[in-house]
Write an enzyme that holds these catalytic residues in place. Structure first.
Site, PDB file in Angstrom:
ATOM      1  N   ASP A  30      80.678   1.015  67.492  1.00  0.00           N
ATOM      2  CA  ASP A  30      81.610   2.100  67.188  1.00  0.00           C
ATOM      3  C   ASP A  30      82.353   1.772  65.897  1.00  0.00           C
ATOM      4  OD1 ASP A  30      83.094   4.449  69.166  1.00  0.00           O
ATOM      5  OD2 ASP A  30      84.157   3.791  67.364  1.00  0.00           O
ATOM      6  N   ASN A  84      82.837  10.704  77.559  1.00  0.00           N
ATOM      7  CA  ASN A  84      83.845  11.749  77.513  1.00  0.00           C
ATOM      8  C   ASN A  84      83.149  13.100  77.411  1.00  0.00           C
ATOM      9  OD1 ASN A  84      85.977   9.832  77.505  1.00  0.00           O
ATOM     10  ND2 ASN A  84      85.686   9.505  75.307  1.00  0.00           N
ATOM     11  N   GLY A  90      88.143  14.474  76.074  1.00  0.00           N
ATOM     12  CA  GLY A  90      88.375  13.776  74.812  1.00  0.00           C
ATOM     13  C   GLY A  90      87.111  13.538  74.003  1.00  0.00           C
ATOM     14  N   GLN A  91      86.082  14.380  74.215  1.00  0.00           N
ATOM     15  CA  GLN A  91      84.838  14.223  73.450  1.00  0.00           C
ATOM     16  C   GLN A  91      85.039  14.721  72.027  1.00  0.00           C
ATOM     17  OE1 GLN A  91      81.459  16.284  75.136  1.00  0.00           O
ATOM     18  NE2 GLN A  91      80.011  15.390  73.667  1.00  0.00           N
ATOM     19  N   SER A  92      84.763  13.861  71.042  1.00  0.00           N
ATOM     20  CA  SER A  92      84.938  14.250  69.636  1.00  0.00           C
ATOM     21  C   SER A  92      83.618  14.402  68.892  1.00  0.00           C
ATOM     22  CB  SER A  92      85.838  13.246  68.906  1.00  0.00           C
ATOM     23  OG  SER A  92      85.249  11.970  68.883  1.00  0.00           O
ATOM     24  N   HIS A  97      76.875  10.440  74.291  1.00  0.00           N
ATOM     25  CA  HIS A  97      77.003   8.997  74.013  1.00  0.00           C
ATOM     26  C   HIS A  97      77.764   8.333  75.140  1.00  0.00           C
ATOM     27  CE1 HIS A  97      80.275  11.227  72.066  1.00  0.00           C
ATOM     28  NE2 HIS A  97      81.062  10.187  72.283  1.00  0.00           N
TER      29      HIS A  97
HETATM   30  P1  5GP Z   1      84.131  10.449  71.714  1.00  0.00           P
HETATM   31  O1  5GP Z   1      85.535  10.628  71.191  1.00  0.00           O
HETATM   32  O2  5GP Z   1      83.280  11.663  71.398  1.00  0.00           O
HETATM   33  O3  5GP Z   1      84.046  10.030  73.135  1.00  0.00           O
HETATM   34  O4  5GP Z   1      83.537   9.205  70.916  1.00  0.00           O
HETATM   35  C1  5GP Z   1      83.060   9.301  69.623  1.00  0.00           C
HETATM   36  C2  5GP Z   1      83.068   7.912  69.050  1.00  0.00           C
HETATM   37  O5  5GP Z   1      82.263   7.903  67.898  1.00  0.00           O
HETATM   38  C3  5GP Z   1      84.462   7.428  68.624  1.00  0.00           C
HETATM   39  O6  5GP Z   1      84.784   6.254  69.335  1.00  0.00           O
HETATM   40  C4  5GP Z   1      84.326   7.203  67.128  1.00  0.00           C
HETATM   41  O7  5GP Z   1      85.016   6.063  66.695  1.00  0.00           O
HETATM   42  C5  5GP Z   1      82.819   7.044  66.957  1.00  0.00           C
HETATM   43  N1  5GP Z   1      82.309   7.495  65.668  1.00  0.00           N
HETATM   44  C6  5GP Z   1      82.560   8.679  65.050  1.00  0.00           C
HETATM   45  N2  5GP Z   1      81.882   8.767  63.895  1.00  0.00           N
HETATM   46  C7  5GP Z   1      81.173   7.602  63.780  1.00  0.00           C
HETATM   47  C8  5GP Z   1      80.270   7.104  62.785  1.00  0.00           C
HETATM   48  O8  5GP Z   1      79.969   7.730  61.785  1.00  0.00           O
HETATM   49  N3  5GP Z   1      79.732   5.880  63.023  1.00  0.00           N
HETATM   50  C9  5GP Z   1      80.030   5.135  64.141  1.00  0.00           C
HETATM   51  N4  5GP Z   1      79.441   3.937  64.251  1.00  0.00           N
HETATM   52  N5  5GP Z   1      80.874   5.587  65.091  1.00  0.00           N
HETATM   53  C10 5GP Z   1      81.435   6.799  64.914  1.00  0.00           C
END
Ligand code: 5GP
Ligand code: ZN
Length: 111
Positions: A30, A84, A90-92, A97
């Site tokens: 991450d 998430n 909290g899915q971004s 994943h």
């Molecule tokens: P979410 O918030 O959707 O559960 O998790 C998304 C994750 O992706 C976050 O922890 C964020 O730090 C990670 N992330 C977002 N963009 C990138 C990227 O370009 N490269 C990597 N390695 N991680 C990313």
């Protein structure tokens, strides 16, 4: 070119620190780690999130991959696997994943 950032990582168009891969999955660190070990396990093919996952075999392969990543990361004291889903979850990033996190104790319930 795909606009999905994780499809681009899976395709090698965007750099990531890959720690493992299989026929159907890729695992990479991450960008903004929340624990000493914080790895994301994703399917190679685009799936928008857990709600969009219809292939049970793929789901099983991803969970096995999470376990393999934890073993390789040496998370003998335990670890946490999180996915998430949607706004409240909290899915971004809208590509399925699993966060595999370890190297410190985690509280429960999460925030
Ligand atoms: P979410 O918030 O959707 O559960 O998790 C998304 C994750 O992706 C976050 O922890 C964020 O730090 C990670 N992330 C977002 N963009 C990138 C990227 O370009 N490269 C990597 N390695 N991680 C990313
Ligand atoms: Zn994608």
């Amino acid at each position: 070119m795909s606009e999905c950032i994780f499809c681009r990582i899976a395709g090698g168009d965007i750099d990531a620190v890959v720690v493992g891969e299989g026929d159907e999955w890729v695992a990479f660190r991450d960008l903004d780690p929340q624990s000493p070990s914080h790895v994301l396990v994703i399917p190679r093919r685009h799936v928008g999130g857990l709600d969009a996952l219809t292939d049970a075999a793929l789901g099983g392969a991803l969970l096995s991959a999470c376990r393999e990543v934890a073993r390789r990361e040496g998370l003998d004291g335990g670890y946490r696997v999180v996915t998430n889903v949607g706004r409240d979850g909290g899915q971004s990033v809208a590509h399925l994943h699993f966060h595999v996190m370890g190297g410190r104790p985690f509280a429960w319930p999460p925030g």
